[in-house]
Design an enzyme around this catalytic site. Structure first.
Site, PDB file in Angstrom:
ATOM      1  N   HIS A 222      -5.397  -9.593  -1.714  1.00 51.24           N
ATOM      2  CA  HIS A 222      -5.513  -9.880  -0.284  1.00 51.24           C
ATOM      3  C   HIS A 222      -6.580 -10.934  -0.013  1.00 51.24           C
ATOM      4  CE1 HIS A 222      -3.780  -5.807  -0.453  1.00 51.24           C
ATOM      5  NE2 HIS A 222      -3.179  -6.127   0.668  1.00 51.24           N
TER       6      HIS A 222
ATOM      7  N   HIS B 143      -3.904   0.411  -4.691  1.00 49.88           N
ATOM      8  CA  HIS B 143      -3.156  -0.765  -5.136  1.00 49.88           C
ATOM      9  C   HIS B 143      -3.383  -0.903  -6.642  1.00 49.88           C
ATOM     10  CE1 HIS B 143      -3.404  -3.012  -1.016  1.00 49.88           C
ATOM     11  NE2 HIS B 143      -3.588  -1.726  -0.834  1.00 49.88           N
TER      12      HIS B 143
ATOM     13  N   TYR C 211      -8.652 -10.736   2.393  1.00 49.32           N
ATOM     14  CA  TYR C 211      -9.910 -10.067   2.788  1.00 49.32           C
ATOM     15  C   TYR C 211     -10.762  -9.655   1.594  1.00 49.32           C
ATOM     16  CZ  TYR C 211      -7.267  -5.705   2.013  1.00 49.32           C
ATOM     17  OH  TYR C 211      -6.498  -4.708   1.475  1.00 49.32           O
ATOM     18  N   GLU C 212     -10.186  -9.702   0.384  1.00 48.88           N
ATOM     19  CA  GLU C 212     -10.987  -9.370  -0.799  1.00 48.88           C
ATOM     20  C   GLU C 212     -11.911 -10.529  -1.184  1.00 48.88           C
ATOM     21  OE1 GLU C 212      -8.604  -6.950  -3.914  1.00 48.88           O
ATOM     22  OE2 GLU C 212      -7.102  -7.838  -2.609  1.00 48.88           O
TER      23      GLU C 212
ATOM     24  N   HIS D 284      -7.989   4.077   6.223  1.00 51.33           N
ATOM     25  CA  HIS D 284      -7.123   3.677   5.108  1.00 51.33           C
ATOM     26  C   HIS D 284      -6.400   4.903   4.551  1.00 51.33           C
ATOM     27  CE1 HIS D 284      -5.641   1.282   1.820  1.00 51.33           C
ATOM     28  NE2 HIS D 284      -6.315   1.964   0.905  1.00 51.33           N
TER      29      HIS D 284
ATOM     30  N   ASN E 162       1.074   3.646  11.128  1.00 51.03           N
ATOM     31  CA  ASN E 162       0.293   4.174  12.253  1.00 51.03           C
ATOM     32  C   ASN E 162       0.677   3.407  13.501  1.00 51.03           C
ATOM     33  OD1 ASN E 162      -1.278   2.017  10.587  1.00 51.03           O
ATOM     34  ND2 ASN E 162      -2.104   1.833  12.648  1.00 51.03           N
TER      35      ASN E 162
ATOM     36  N   MET F  39      -2.217  -7.151   7.126  1.00 57.88           N
ATOM     37  CA  MET F  39      -3.196  -8.070   6.527  1.00 57.88           C
ATOM     38  C   MET F  39      -2.646  -8.771   5.281  1.00 57.88           C
ATOM     39  SD  MET F  39      -6.405  -5.440   6.641  1.00 57.88           S
ATOM     40  CE  MET F  39      -6.681  -4.354   8.050  1.00 57.88           C
ATOM     41  N   SER F  40      -1.336  -8.850   5.178  1.00 58.98           N
ATOM     42  CA  SER F  40      -0.765  -9.449   3.954  1.00 58.98           C
ATOM     43  C   SER F  40       0.545 -10.156   4.275  1.00 58.98           C
ATOM     44  CB  SER F  40      -0.515  -8.341   2.921  1.00 58.98           C
ATOM     45  OG  SER F  40       0.524  -7.478   3.354  1.00 58.98           O
TER      46      SER F  40
ATOM     47  N   SER G 160       0.820  -1.223   0.000  1.00 60.12           N
ATOM     48  CA  SER G 160       0.000   0.000   0.000  1.00 60.12           C
ATOM     49  C   SER G 160       0.844   1.259   0.000  1.00 60.12           C
ATOM     50  CB  SER G 160      -0.855   0.089   1.269  1.00 60.12           C
ATOM     51  OG  SER G 160      -1.801  -0.892   1.293  1.00 60.12           O
TER      52      SER G 160
ATOM     53  N   ALA H  49       2.396  -2.023   4.286  1.00 60.52           N
ATOM     54  CA  ALA H  49       2.122  -1.010   5.301  1.00 60.52           C
ATOM     55  C   ALA H  49       1.596  -1.775   6.508  1.00 60.52           C
ATOM     56  CB  ALA H  49       1.067  -0.038   4.797  1.00 60.52           C
TER      57      ALA H  49
HETATM   58  N1  HPA Z   1      -3.625  -2.978  11.267  1.00 58.09           N
HETATM   59  C1  HPA Z   1      -3.673  -3.847  10.248  1.00 58.09           C
HETATM   60  N2  HPA Z   1      -3.211  -3.578   9.033  1.00 58.09           N
HETATM   61  C2  HPA Z   1      -2.653  -2.380   8.826  1.00 58.09           C
HETATM   62  C3  HPA Z   1      -2.566  -1.420   9.843  1.00 58.09           C
HETATM   63  C4  HPA Z   1      -3.081  -1.736  11.145  1.00 58.09           C
HETATM   64  O1  HPA Z   1      -3.041  -0.938  12.102  1.00 58.09           O
HETATM   65  N3  HPA Z   1      -1.945  -0.328   9.315  1.00 58.09           N
HETATM   66  C5  HPA Z   1      -1.663  -0.641   8.016  1.00 58.09           C
HETATM   67  N4  HPA Z   1      -2.094  -1.875   7.718  1.00 58.09           N
END
Ligand code: HPA
Length: 266
Positions: free
Chosen positions: A77, A55, A79-80, A241, A229, A205-206, A25, A107
């Site tokens: 992903h 993406h 989750y998609e 996001h 973050n 998540m990847s 990302s 990310a």
């Molecule tokens: N959690 C999960 N996936 C992420 C995060 C997060 O805080 N930041 C970027 N991808």
């Protein structure tokens, strides 16, 4: 697979990639700067299409620092709604194209309280908390074993090389364990506390499915997270996001510098 390879090879000719990179990302710009040949995932037989904003979906071939590289600009992903097997299919394609070293980027949320947004973290190990595994199903013995070892997925020599490159470039770098959740919901404060208790430093998540498959089929894996973050374990500011993309955008210059240097040194 034969159909996929035949199509790709009809476009790239005798270009033989030795390094593969998956751009996470907000980190996809590298493939805009270095692009000799680009193929849209939509055009590749048996590839799935990327659906997430931020993406892109292209396989990009380029010479970077004198090395032949294939980049995934945008990944798929879990989750998609795709299966684990579908999202890791491109890794097997890269293996068949001759890729030996794979750089996985993403990310991620900072679980380690000493991390700040914008930090880069070299992944030293992972925790698969996604509830599935990409190697479930009939094993292809030509690629790897039924019960593959996962003792050192992220190769120490690549970790050390990445650290040296960061040092050379004067880029502060963290190291740590990445835990993957399925998403797409971000974590609750209690889930972040759990991740910390489990020994994780960053959450995303990847990457984990791709790392498992790459290690299984004998590729050398390096993972780099861009901490976008601080994943909050005590509540506080809500996460979006957009915030994740904005933070990776700020870090993308040093990220690109680092990856280019690593490619040169591999
Ligand atoms: N959690 C999960 N996936 C992420 C995060 C997060 O805080 N930041 C970027 N991808």
């Amino acid at each position: 697979m034969e159909e996929t390879l035949k199509y790709i090879q009809s476009i790239i000719g005798d270009f033989k990639p030795e390094i593969g990179i998956i751009l996470g990302s907000g980190l996809g710009e590298l493939a805009d700067e270095y692009c000799d040949i680009a193929i849209s995932y939509n055009d590749i037989p048996n590839f799935i299409k990327s659906t997430v904003k931020g993406h892109k979906g292209r396989l990009v071939f380029a010479q970077i620092s004198g090395k032949n590289v294939v980049m995934m600009q945008g990944r798929n992903h879990f989750y998609e709604g795709h299966t684990m097997q579908e999202i890791t299919y491109p890794i097997k394609v890269m293996k068949k194209l001759g890729v030996k070293n794979l750089i996985l980027t993403n990310a991620a949320g900072g679980v380690n309280e000493s991390f700040s947004a914008g930090d880069l973290m070299i992944i030293t190990d992972h925790i698969n908390n996604m509830g599935s595994n990409p190697l479930i199903g009939k094993n292809d013995d030509t690629l790897g074993e039924r019960f593959p070892d996962m003792t050192d997925v992220y190769k120490l020599d690549l970790i050390e090389l990445a650290q040296k490159c960061a040092q050379y470039l004067n880029i502060d770098i963290q190291k740590g364990v990445y835990i993957a959740n399925s998403g797409p919901s971000y974590e609750t404060p209690a889930e972040i506390r759990m991740a910390r208790l489990l020994g994780a430093d960053a959450v995303g998540m990847s990457t984990v499915p791709e790392a498992i498959v790459a290690n299984y089929c004998g590729m050398q894996v390096l993972g780099i997270s861009c901490i976008s973050n601080a994943a909050s374990s005590s509540g506080g500011a809500a996460l979006s996001h957009e915030e994740v993309i904005a933070a990776t955008d700020k870090a993308k210059h040093k990220f690109k510098q680092l990856v280019v240097k690593i490619i040169e040194q591999i």
